[in-house]
Design an enzyme around this catalytic site. Structure first.
Site, mmCIF file in Angstrom:
data_model
loop_
_atom_site.group_PDB
_atom_site.id
_atom_site.type_symbol
_atom_site.label_atom_id
_atom_site.label_comp_id
_atom_site.label_asym_id
_atom_site.label_seq_id
_atom_site.Cartn_x
_atom_site.Cartn_y
_atom_site.Cartn_z
ATOM 1 C CB ALA A 97 -1.606 7.456 -3.922
ATOM 2 N N GLY A 127 0.832 -1.206 0.000
ATOM 3 C CA GLY A 127 0.000 0.000 0.000
ATOM 4 C C GLY A 127 0.859 1.245 0.000
ATOM 5 C CG ASN A 128 -0.264 4.615 -1.642
ATOM 6 O OD1 ASN A 128 -1.022 5.404 -1.081
ATOM 7 N ND2 ASN A 128 -0.602 3.969 -2.767
ATOM 8 N NE ARG A 129 3.795 8.232 5.094
ATOM 9 C CZ ARG A 129 4.745 9.084 5.386
ATOM 10 N NH1 ARG A 129 5.968 8.848 4.965
ATOM 11 N NH2 ARG A 129 4.489 10.162 6.085
ATOM 12 C CB SER A 130 -2.750 8.061 -0.555
ATOM 13 O OG SER A 130 -3.909 8.825 -0.811
#
Ligand code: CTP
Length: 398
Positions: A271, A203-206
Protein backbone atom coordinates in the site's frame (compact mmCIF):
# COMPACT_ATOMS: atom_id res chain seq x y z
CA UNK A 1 -1.62 -34.99 13.55
CA UNK A 2 1.32 -33.00 14.81
CA UNK A 3 4.55 -34.99 14.67
CA UNK A 4 7.41 -33.65 16.73
CA UNK A 5 10.95 -34.91 16.19
CA UNK A 6 13.87 -34.60 18.58
CA UNK A 7 15.56 -31.27 17.94
CA UNK A 8 15.94 -28.17 20.05
CA UNK A 9 13.19 -26.47 17.98
CA UNK A 10 10.76 -28.99 19.53
CA UNK A 11 9.88 -26.32 22.09
CA UNK A 12 8.32 -24.24 19.30
CA UNK A 13 5.91 -27.09 18.51
CA UNK A 14 4.00 -26.19 21.68
CA UNK A 15 3.16 -22.78 20.21
CA UNK A 16 2.23 -24.37 16.91
CA UNK A 17 -0.03 -26.83 18.72
CA UNK A 18 -1.69 -23.95 20.51
CA UNK A 19 -2.32 -22.14 17.22
CA UNK A 20 -3.95 -25.28 15.77
CA UNK A 21 -6.19 -25.94 18.74
CA UNK A 22 -7.17 -22.27 19.10
CA UNK A 23 -8.26 -22.22 15.47
CA UNK A 24 -10.62 -25.08 16.26
CA UNK A 25 -8.68 -28.15 15.15
CA UNK A 26 -8.52 -31.42 17.01
CA UNK A 27 -4.84 -32.29 17.23
CA UNK A 28 -3.20 -35.56 18.15
CA UNK A 29 0.47 -35.04 18.97
CA UNK A 30 2.94 -37.77 18.05
CA UNK A 31 6.38 -36.96 19.42
CA UNK A 32 9.36 -39.21 18.88
CA UNK A 33 11.11 -40.53 21.97
CA UNK A 34 13.90 -38.03 21.29
CA UNK A 35 11.39 -35.15 21.14
CA UNK A 36 10.36 -35.98 24.71
CA UNK A 37 13.96 -35.31 25.78
CA UNK A 38 13.23 -31.68 24.87
CA UNK A 39 9.53 -31.22 25.75
CA UNK A 40 7.57 -33.30 28.24
CA UNK A 41 4.56 -35.38 27.22
CA UNK A 42 2.50 -33.46 29.81
CA UNK A 43 2.91 -30.24 27.79
CA UNK A 44 1.54 -31.86 24.64
CA UNK A 45 -1.23 -33.68 26.54
CA UNK A 46 -2.35 -30.52 28.33
CA UNK A 47 -2.33 -28.37 25.19
CA UNK A 48 -3.99 -30.96 22.93
CA UNK A 49 -6.29 -32.55 25.51
CA UNK A 50 -5.34 -35.93 24.07
CA UNK A 51 -3.00 -38.73 25.18
CA UNK A 52 0.56 -38.78 23.91
CA UNK A 53 2.50 -41.93 23.04
CA UNK A 54 5.67 -42.58 21.11
CA UNK A 55 5.44 -46.32 20.36
CA UNK A 56 2.96 -48.67 18.71
CA UNK A 57 2.54 -50.83 21.83
CA UNK A 58 0.16 -48.52 23.70
CA UNK A 59 -3.55 -49.17 23.31
CA UNK A 60 -2.79 -52.05 20.96
CA UNK A 61 -6.44 -53.14 20.38
CA UNK A 62 -7.15 -49.74 18.76
CA UNK A 63 -4.19 -50.21 16.33
CA UNK A 64 -3.39 -46.51 16.81
CA UNK A 65 -0.87 -46.07 13.97
CA UNK A 66 -3.48 -47.17 11.44
CA UNK A 67 -6.39 -45.34 13.05
CA UNK A 68 -4.49 -42.07 13.44
CA UNK A 69 -3.17 -42.10 9.89
CA UNK A 70 -6.57 -42.91 8.42
CA UNK A 71 -8.43 -40.29 10.44
CA UNK A 72 -6.03 -37.40 9.92
CA UNK A 73 -6.96 -34.56 7.55
CA UNK A 74 -3.42 -33.21 7.71
CA UNK A 75 -0.09 -34.27 9.14
CA UNK A 76 2.40 -31.59 10.16
CA UNK A 77 5.84 -32.65 11.38
CA UNK A 78 7.54 -29.73 13.13
CA UNK A 79 10.39 -29.83 13.72
CA UNK A 80 11.41 -32.50 11.23
CA UNK A 81 15.00 -33.47 12.01
CA UNK A 82 17.47 -34.97 9.53
CA UNK A 83 16.87 -38.35 11.15
CA UNK A 84 13.09 -38.08 10.92
CA UNK A 85 13.27 -37.04 7.24
CA UNK A 86 15.57 -40.01 6.57
CA UNK A 87 13.24 -42.44 8.29
CA UNK A 88 10.17 -41.00 6.54
CA UNK A 89 11.90 -41.10 3.15
CA UNK A 90 12.87 -44.74 3.67
CA UNK A 91 9.39 -45.70 4.81
CA UNK A 92 10.59 -46.97 8.17
CA UNK A 93 8.01 -47.65 10.86
CA UNK A 94 10.09 -47.83 14.00
CA UNK A 95 7.87 -45.63 16.14
CA UNK A 96 4.27 -44.41 16.24
CA UNK A 97 4.97 -41.25 14.22
CA UNK A 98 6.75 -42.93 11.32
CA UNK A 99 4.24 -45.79 11.29
CA UNK A 100 1.36 -43.29 11.17
CA UNK A 101 3.12 -41.42 8.34
CA UNK A 102 2.85 -44.62 6.31
CA UNK A 103 -0.86 -45.04 6.93
CA UNK A 104 -1.78 -41.38 6.35
CA UNK A 105 -3.31 -40.56 2.96
CA UNK A 106 -3.84 -36.85 3.65
CA UNK A 107 -1.45 -33.97 2.84
CA UNK A 108 1.80 -34.12 4.82
CA UNK A 109 3.89 -31.08 5.67
CA UNK A 110 7.43 -31.37 7.05
CA UNK A 111 9.00 -28.28 8.64
CA UNK A 112 12.71 -29.12 8.86
CA UNK A 113 15.02 -27.75 11.54
CA UNK A 114 18.65 -28.77 11.87
CA UNK A 115 22.16 -27.45 11.54
CA UNK A 116 23.07 -26.00 8.16
CA UNK A 117 25.60 -28.76 7.47
CA UNK A 118 22.97 -31.44 8.08
CA UNK A 119 20.39 -29.61 5.92
CA UNK A 120 22.89 -29.23 3.07
CA UNK A 121 24.29 -32.77 3.29
CA UNK A 122 23.65 -34.76 0.09
CA UNK A 123 21.88 -37.46 2.13
CA UNK A 124 19.36 -34.95 3.50
CA UNK A 125 18.97 -33.27 0.09
CA UNK A 126 18.18 -36.67 -1.45
CA UNK A 127 15.68 -37.50 1.30
CA UNK A 128 13.94 -34.14 0.84
CA UNK A 129 13.73 -34.63 -2.94
CA UNK A 130 12.35 -38.14 -2.45
CA UNK A 131 9.67 -36.94 -0.03
CA UNK A 132 8.75 -34.05 -2.36
CA UNK A 133 8.58 -36.35 -5.37
CA UNK A 134 5.97 -38.36 -3.46
CA UNK A 135 3.85 -35.26 -2.90
CA UNK A 136 4.88 -34.28 0.62
CA UNK A 137 5.47 -30.60 1.28
CA UNK A 138 8.92 -30.11 2.78
CA UNK A 139 9.28 -26.48 3.78
CA UNK A 140 12.44 -24.52 3.16
CA UNK A 141 13.90 -23.71 6.57
CA UNK A 142 14.56 -20.16 7.67
CA UNK A 143 18.04 -18.70 7.88
CA UNK A 144 19.37 -17.23 11.06
CA UNK A 145 20.71 -18.05 14.48
CA UNK A 146 20.90 -21.79 15.16
CA UNK A 147 21.35 -23.51 18.53
CA UNK A 148 24.78 -22.12 19.26
CA UNK A 149 26.46 -19.04 17.87
CA UNK A 150 26.33 -20.32 14.30
CA UNK A 151 23.91 -18.97 11.70
CA UNK A 152 22.64 -20.25 8.34
CA UNK A 153 19.69 -22.06 6.79
CA UNK A 154 18.20 -24.63 9.15
CA UNK A 155 16.00 -22.69 11.55
CA UNK A 156 12.43 -23.79 12.01
CA UNK A 157 10.16 -21.30 10.20
CA UNK A 158 8.11 -19.12 12.53
CA UNK A 159 5.16 -21.11 14.02
CA UNK A 160 2.73 -18.54 12.55
CA UNK A 161 4.19 -19.25 9.12
CA UNK A 162 3.92 -23.04 9.55
CA UNK A 163 0.32 -22.65 10.73
CA UNK A 164 -0.50 -20.46 7.72
CA UNK A 165 0.95 -22.98 5.26
CA UNK A 166 -0.73 -25.86 7.09
CA UNK A 167 -4.09 -24.11 6.72
CA UNK A 168 -3.30 -23.58 3.04
CA UNK A 169 -2.85 -27.33 2.57
CA UNK A 170 -6.28 -27.89 4.12
CA UNK A 171 -7.82 -25.23 1.87
CA UNK A 172 -6.11 -26.25 -1.36
CA UNK A 173 -7.31 -29.40 -3.00
CA UNK A 174 -3.79 -30.28 -4.18
CA UNK A 175 -0.42 -30.02 -2.45
CA UNK A 176 1.84 -27.08 -3.13
CA UNK A 177 3.51 -27.59 -6.50
CA UNK A 178 7.25 -26.87 -6.84
CA UNK A 179 6.50 -25.01 -10.07
CA UNK A 180 8.53 -21.87 -9.33
CA UNK A 181 11.91 -23.59 -8.97
CA UNK A 182 14.48 -21.58 -10.93
CA UNK A 183 12.21 -18.50 -11.03
CA UNK A 184 13.05 -15.18 -9.42
CA UNK A 185 10.13 -13.19 -8.08
CA UNK A 186 9.85 -9.84 -6.34
CA UNK A 187 6.99 -8.96 -3.98
CA UNK A 188 6.29 -5.67 -2.23
CA UNK A 189 4.28 -5.64 0.99
CA UNK A 190 3.07 -3.42 3.79
CA UNK A 191 2.42 0.27 3.94
CA UNK A 192 4.82 3.11 3.32
CA UNK A 193 5.35 5.84 5.88
CA UNK A 194 5.85 9.41 4.72
CA UNK A 195 7.74 11.38 7.33
CA UNK A 196 6.53 14.80 8.49
CA UNK A 197 9.32 15.23 11.00
CA UNK A 198 11.62 12.81 12.89
CA UNK A 199 8.74 11.44 14.99
CA UNK A 200 5.60 11.73 12.82
CA UNK A 201 4.50 10.26 9.56
CA UNK A 202 1.54 9.76 7.24
CA UNK A 203 0.75 6.06 7.04
CA UNK A 204 -2.00 3.62 6.21
CA UNK A 205 -3.66 0.53 7.65
CA UNK A 206 -1.91 -2.10 5.55
CA UNK A 207 -0.74 -5.01 7.72
CA UNK A 208 1.53 -6.51 5.05
CA UNK A 209 -0.08 -9.92 5.58
CA UNK A 210 -1.11 -10.43 1.95
CA UNK A 211 2.34 -9.56 0.60
CA UNK A 212 4.07 -11.74 3.22
CA UNK A 213 1.75 -14.63 2.33
CA UNK A 214 2.69 -14.13 -1.34
CA UNK A 215 6.39 -14.24 -0.49
CA UNK A 216 6.04 -17.31 1.75
CA UNK A 217 4.01 -19.30 -0.73
CA UNK A 218 6.33 -18.43 -3.64
CA UNK A 219 9.39 -19.47 -1.61
CA UNK A 220 7.79 -22.77 -0.69
CA UNK A 221 6.92 -23.34 -4.36
CA UNK A 222 10.64 -23.10 -5.05
CA UNK A 223 11.09 -19.49 -6.20
CA UNK A 224 13.97 -17.24 -5.25
CA UNK A 225 12.03 -14.43 -3.58
CA UNK A 226 12.93 -10.85 -2.76
CA UNK A 227 10.41 -9.19 -0.46
CA UNK A 228 10.48 -5.39 -0.32
CA UNK A 229 8.69 -4.70 2.94
CA UNK A 230 7.27 -1.42 4.14
CA UNK A 231 5.70 -1.13 7.56
CA UNK A 232 3.83 -4.25 8.70
CA UNK A 233 1.93 -5.53 11.72
CA UNK A 234 5.15 -6.86 13.28
CA UNK A 235 5.38 -9.87 10.96
CA UNK A 236 8.36 -12.23 11.15
CA UNK A 237 10.55 -12.32 8.04
CA UNK A 238 9.38 -15.26 5.90
CA UNK A 239 11.64 -18.31 5.72
CA UNK A 240 13.98 -18.60 2.72
CA UNK A 241 13.18 -15.10 1.45
CA UNK A 242 15.52 -12.12 0.98
CA UNK A 243 13.86 -9.23 2.79
CA UNK A 244 14.62 -5.57 2.11
CA UNK A 245 13.00 -3.30 4.69
CA UNK A 246 12.03 0.19 3.52
CA UNK A 247 10.18 3.16 5.00
CA UNK A 248 8.89 5.66 2.46
CA UNK A 249 7.43 5.33 -1.03
CA UNK A 250 10.63 6.76 -2.51
CA UNK A 251 12.71 4.13 -0.69
CA UNK A 252 10.34 1.41 -1.87
CA UNK A 253 10.60 2.71 -5.44
CA UNK A 254 14.41 2.53 -5.32
CA UNK A 255 14.42 -0.95 -3.77
CA UNK A 256 11.89 -2.25 -6.30
CA UNK A 257 13.76 -0.92 -9.33
CA UNK A 258 16.94 -2.59 -8.05
CA UNK A 259 15.22 -5.89 -7.22
CA UNK A 260 13.20 -6.41 -10.42
CA UNK A 261 16.23 -6.64 -12.72
CA UNK A 262 16.18 -10.14 -14.19
CA UNK A 263 13.06 -11.13 -12.23
CA UNK A 264 10.45 -13.41 -13.82
CA UNK A 265 7.55 -11.91 -11.91
CA UNK A 266 6.84 -8.78 -9.89
CA UNK A 267 3.89 -8.36 -7.54
CA UNK A 268 3.09 -4.97 -6.04
CA UNK A 269 1.02 -5.84 -2.98
CA UNK A 270 2.27 -2.85 -0.98
CA UNK A 271 0.00 0.00 0.00
CA UNK A 272 2.11 2.83 -1.34
CA UNK A 273 1.19 6.27 -0.07
CA UNK A 274 -0.09 8.35 -2.97
CA UNK A 275 1.16 11.57 -1.37
CA UNK A 276 4.05 12.72 0.78
CA UNK A 277 4.74 16.01 2.57
CA UNK A 278 6.50 18.46 0.28
CA UNK A 279 9.16 19.10 2.85
CA UNK A 280 10.55 17.02 5.68
CA UNK A 281 11.11 19.10 8.78
CA UNK A 282 14.45 18.14 10.34
CA UNK A 283 13.30 18.67 13.93
CA UNK A 284 10.15 17.79 15.86
CA UNK A 285 7.39 20.24 14.92
CA UNK A 286 6.41 22.04 18.16
CA UNK A 287 2.81 22.60 19.13
CA UNK A 288 3.15 26.38 19.49
CA UNK A 289 0.10 28.61 19.76
CA UNK A 290 -2.93 28.38 17.48
CA UNK A 291 -3.57 26.07 14.57
CA UNK A 292 -0.67 24.39 12.80
CA UNK A 293 0.33 25.36 9.29
CA UNK A 294 -1.57 23.29 6.68
CA UNK A 295 0.17 20.18 5.42
CA UNK A 296 1.36 20.64 1.86
CA UNK A 297 1.54 17.35 0.00
CA UNK A 298 2.95 16.27 -3.32
CA UNK A 299 2.20 13.16 -5.34
CA UNK A 300 4.46 10.11 -5.07
CA UNK A 301 5.56 8.36 -8.23
CA UNK A 302 3.36 5.39 -9.22
CA UNK A 303 5.88 2.58 -8.75
CA UNK A 304 3.69 0.01 -10.48
CA UNK A 305 3.31 2.09 -13.63
CA UNK A 306 7.08 2.68 -13.66
CA UNK A 307 7.74 -1.07 -13.32
CA UNK A 308 5.31 -1.81 -16.16
CA UNK A 309 7.18 0.77 -18.28
CA UNK A 310 10.52 -0.87 -17.47
CA UNK A 311 9.20 -4.43 -17.81
CA UNK A 312 11.70 -6.91 -19.24
CA UNK A 313 10.65 -9.37 -21.94
CA UNK A 314 8.53 -12.15 -20.49
CA UNK A 315 8.34 -10.54 -17.05
CA UNK A 316 4.88 -10.87 -15.49
CA UNK A 317 3.78 -7.77 -13.58
CA UNK A 318 0.93 -7.96 -11.07
CA UNK A 319 -0.87 -5.16 -9.24
CA UNK A 320 -3.36 -5.02 -6.40
CA UNK A 321 -6.34 -2.75 -6.19
CA UNK A 322 -8.20 -2.00 -2.98
CA UNK A 323 -11.60 -0.63 -3.98
CA UNK A 324 -14.68 0.42 -2.04
CA UNK A 325 -16.92 1.24 -4.99
CA UNK A 326 -18.72 4.60 -5.27
CA UNK A 327 -21.43 6.45 -7.27
CA UNK A 328 -19.61 5.74 -10.51
CA UNK A 329 -19.33 1.97 -10.11
CA UNK A 330 -18.71 -1.11 -7.93
CA UNK A 331 -15.24 -2.43 -6.95
CA UNK A 332 -15.05 -4.67 -10.01
CA UNK A 333 -15.81 -1.78 -12.36
CA UNK A 334 -13.02 0.27 -10.78
CA UNK A 335 -10.73 -2.77 -10.95
CA UNK A 336 -11.26 -3.16 -14.70
CA UNK A 337 -10.40 0.49 -15.22
CA UNK A 338 -7.30 0.18 -13.04
CA UNK A 339 -6.10 -2.89 -14.95
CA UNK A 340 -6.13 -0.88 -18.16
CA UNK A 341 -4.70 2.28 -16.60
CA UNK A 342 -1.77 0.48 -14.93
CA UNK A 343 -1.00 -1.79 -17.89
CA UNK A 344 -0.37 -4.84 -15.68
CA UNK A 345 -0.67 -8.49 -16.75
CA UNK A 346 -2.78 -9.36 -13.70
CA UNK A 347 -4.68 -7.31 -11.16
CA UNK A 348 -6.05 -8.61 -7.87
CA UNK A 349 -9.10 -6.60 -6.91
CA UNK A 350 -10.08 -6.59 -3.24
CA UNK A 351 -13.27 -5.02 -2.00
CA UNK A 352 -12.29 -3.02 1.09
CA UNK A 353 -14.15 -1.31 3.92
CA UNK A 354 -16.51 -2.80 6.54
CA UNK A 355 -13.93 -5.21 7.99
CA UNK A 356 -12.82 -6.46 4.56
CA UNK A 357 -9.20 -7.07 3.50
CA UNK A 358 -7.25 -4.68 5.75
CA UNK A 359 -5.83 -5.97 9.07
CA UNK A 360 -7.85 -9.21 8.84
CA UNK A 361 -6.66 -12.74 8.18
CA UNK A 362 -8.85 -13.59 5.20
CA UNK A 363 -9.24 -12.07 1.78
CA UNK A 364 -11.48 -12.39 -1.26
CA UNK A 365 -11.84 -10.63 -4.60
CA UNK A 366 -11.30 -11.04 -8.31
CA UNK A 367 -8.28 -11.77 -10.44
CA UNK A 368 -8.39 -9.80 -13.68
CA UNK A 369 -6.07 -10.59 -16.59
CA UNK A 370 -4.93 -8.30 -19.40
CA UNK A 371 -6.16 -11.11 -21.69
CA UNK A 372 -9.72 -10.38 -20.51
CA UNK A 373 -9.88 -13.28 -18.05
CA UNK A 374 -11.82 -12.67 -14.83
CA UNK A 375 -11.68 -15.16 -11.96
CA UNK A 376 -13.58 -14.90 -8.69
CA UNK A 377 -11.26 -15.43 -5.72
CA UNK A 378 -13.54 -16.93 -3.09
CA UNK A 379 -13.10 -16.16 0.58
CA UNK A 380 -10.11 -17.89 2.12
CA UNK A 381 -6.80 -17.26 3.77
CA UNK A 382 -4.38 -14.73 2.32
CA UNK A 383 -2.10 -17.71 1.62
CA UNK A 384 -4.88 -19.26 -0.49
CA UNK A 385 -5.29 -16.05 -2.46
CA UNK A 386 -1.49 -15.99 -2.87
CA UNK A 387 -1.58 -19.55 -4.05
CA UNK A 388 -4.25 -18.78 -6.70
CA UNK A 389 -2.20 -15.83 -7.87
CA UNK A 390 0.98 -17.91 -8.23
CA UNK A 391 -1.06 -20.51 -10.17
CA UNK A 392 -1.93 -17.75 -12.66
CA UNK A 393 1.63 -16.37 -12.75
CA UNK A 394 3.16 -19.84 -13.21
CA UNK A 395 0.76 -20.51 -16.10
CA UNK A 396 1.86 -17.26 -17.79
CA UNK A 397 5.56 -17.99 -17.22
CA UNK A 398 5.32 -21.40 -18.81
N1 CTP B 1 0.92 1.63 -6.42
C1 CTP B 1 2.22 1.98 -6.68
N2 CTP B 1 2.66 3.24 -6.43
C2 CTP B 1 1.81 4.18 -5.96
C3 CTP B 1 0.47 3.83 -5.68
C4 CTP B 1 0.05 2.55 -5.93
O1 CTP B 1 2.98 1.12 -7.12
N3 CTP B 1 2.27 5.40 -5.73
C5 CTP B 1 0.46 0.26 -6.72
C6 CTP B 1 -0.03 -0.55 -5.54
O2 CTP B 1 1.03 -1.28 -4.94
C7 CTP B 1 -1.05 -1.47 -6.18
C8 CTP B 1 -1.60 -0.64 -7.33
O3 CTP B 1 -0.63 0.37 -7.58
O4 CTP B 1 -0.46 -2.62 -6.72
C9 CTP B 1 -2.93 0.01 -7.11
O5 CTP B 1 -2.92 0.75 -5.92
P1 CTP B 1 -4.19 1.58 -5.51
O6 CTP B 1 -3.89 2.34 -4.26
O7 CTP B 1 -5.40 0.71 -5.53
O8 CTP B 1 -4.33 2.54 -6.75
P2 CTP B 1 -3.98 4.02 -7.01
O9 CTP B 1 -3.14 4.09 -8.23
O10 CTP B 1 -3.45 4.70 -5.81
O11 CTP B 1 -5.41 4.61 -7.42
P3 CTP B 1 -6.60 5.17 -6.51
O12 CTP B 1 -6.05 5.44 -5.15
O13 CTP B 1 -7.02 6.38 -7.24
O14 CTP B 1 -7.64 4.11 -6.53
Amino acid sequence: MLGVAGGIAAYKSAELLRRFTESGHSVRVLPTAAALEFVGAATFEALSGQPVHTGVFHDVPAVPHVKLGQEADLVVVAPATADLLARAAQGRADDLLTAALLTARCPVLFAPAMHTEMWEHPATRANVELLRSRGAVVLEPASGRLTGKDTGPGRLPDPAEIAELARLLLERASALPRDLVGRRVVVSAGGTREALDPVRFLGNRSSGRQGYALARVAAQRGAHVTLVAGHTADLADPAAVDVVHVGSALQMREAMHAAVKGADAVVMAAAVADFRPVSLVGHKIKKGAGDPAPLVLTQNPDILIELVGARETGQVVVGFAAETGDDTGDPLHHGRQKLARKGVDLLVVNAVGDGLAFEVADNAGWLLGADGSETVLGSGSKALLASHLWDAVAARLS
